[in-house]
Motif scaffolding. Structure first.
Motif, short mmCIF file in Angstrom:
data_model
loop_
_atom_site.label_atom_id
_atom_site.label_comp_id
_atom_site.label_asym_id
_atom_site.label_seq_id
_atom_site.Cartn_x
_atom_site.Cartn_y
_atom_site.Cartn_z
N GLY A 50 0.80 -1.22 0.00
CA GLY A 50 0.00 0.00 0.00
C GLY A 50 0.84 1.26 0.00
N LEU A 51 2.03 1.20 0.56
CA LEU A 51 2.90 2.36 0.63
C LEU A 51 3.70 2.61 -0.65
CD1 LEU A 51 4.35 1.94 4.22
CD2 LEU A 51 2.77 3.70 3.43
N GLU A 52 3.84 1.60 -1.48
CA GLU A 52 4.71 1.70 -2.66
C GLU A 52 4.38 2.89 -3.56
OE1 GLU A 52 5.99 -1.05 -6.44
OE2 GLU A 52 5.22 -2.02 -4.65
N ALA A 53 3.14 3.03 -3.98
CA ALA A 53 2.76 4.13 -4.88
C ALA A 53 2.88 5.47 -4.17
CB ALA A 53 1.34 3.92 -5.39
N PHE A 54 2.52 5.52 -2.89
CA PHE A 54 2.63 6.76 -2.12
C PHE A 54 4.07 7.24 -2.06
CE2 PHE A 54 3.23 9.20 1.75
CZ PHE A 54 2.18 10.11 1.68
N CYS A 55 4.98 6.31 -1.80
CA CYS A 55 6.41 6.66 -1.69
C CYS A 55 6.94 7.22 -3.00
CB CYS A 55 7.21 5.44 -1.27
SG CYS A 55 6.92 4.95 0.44
N GLN A 56 6.57 6.62 -4.10
CA GLN A 56 7.04 7.11 -5.40
C GLN A 56 6.45 8.48 -5.70
OE1 GLN A 56 6.10 4.03 -8.22
NE2 GLN A 56 7.70 2.68 -7.46
N ALA A 57 5.18 8.68 -5.42
CA ALA A 57 4.51 9.95 -5.74
C ALA A 57 4.99 11.10 -4.88
CB ALA A 57 3.00 9.78 -5.58
N HIS A 58 5.42 10.82 -3.65
CA HIS A 58 5.78 11.88 -2.71
C HIS A 58 7.26 11.88 -2.34
CE1 HIS A 58 1.62 13.05 -2.27
NE2 HIS A 58 1.34 11.76 -2.25
#
Length: 92
Positions: free
Chosen positions: A10-18
């Protein structure tokens, strides 16, 4: 899927985007700026595997992000909250 793997997924996309990285410590996950290493937010695990507590860095320690205590919500909502609240991003 084990809880650890579910949260990291769940954190993977958030980490890339931010532009943040995840540091797993103790009972939770710290989100840190990839560029500076500064703390952004902390997601602490709860007894309910579907929910996390959201904490923010006040410059000295992790604490509740508002006057009404620690927020507990599902991971998707927690990440939306972190992304939209400027207070999480002031130490960068």
């Amino acid at each position: 899927m084990p809880e650890h793997a579910r949260i990291l997924q769940g954190l993977e996309a958030f980490c890339q985007a931010h532009d943040v990285v995840v540091d797993k410590r103790g009972r939770g996950y710290s989100l840190l700026s990839r560029r500076t290493g500064a703390p952004v937010a902390r997601l602490r695990l709860t007894n309910d595997p579907a929910k996390v507590q959201v904490l923010w860095w006040d410059g000295q320690r992790w604490k509740a992000p508002g006057p009404f205590g620690t927020l507990t919500m599902n991971l998707e909502r927690a990440l939306d909250y972190i992304a939209s609240e400027r207070a999480f991003w002031i130490h960068l």
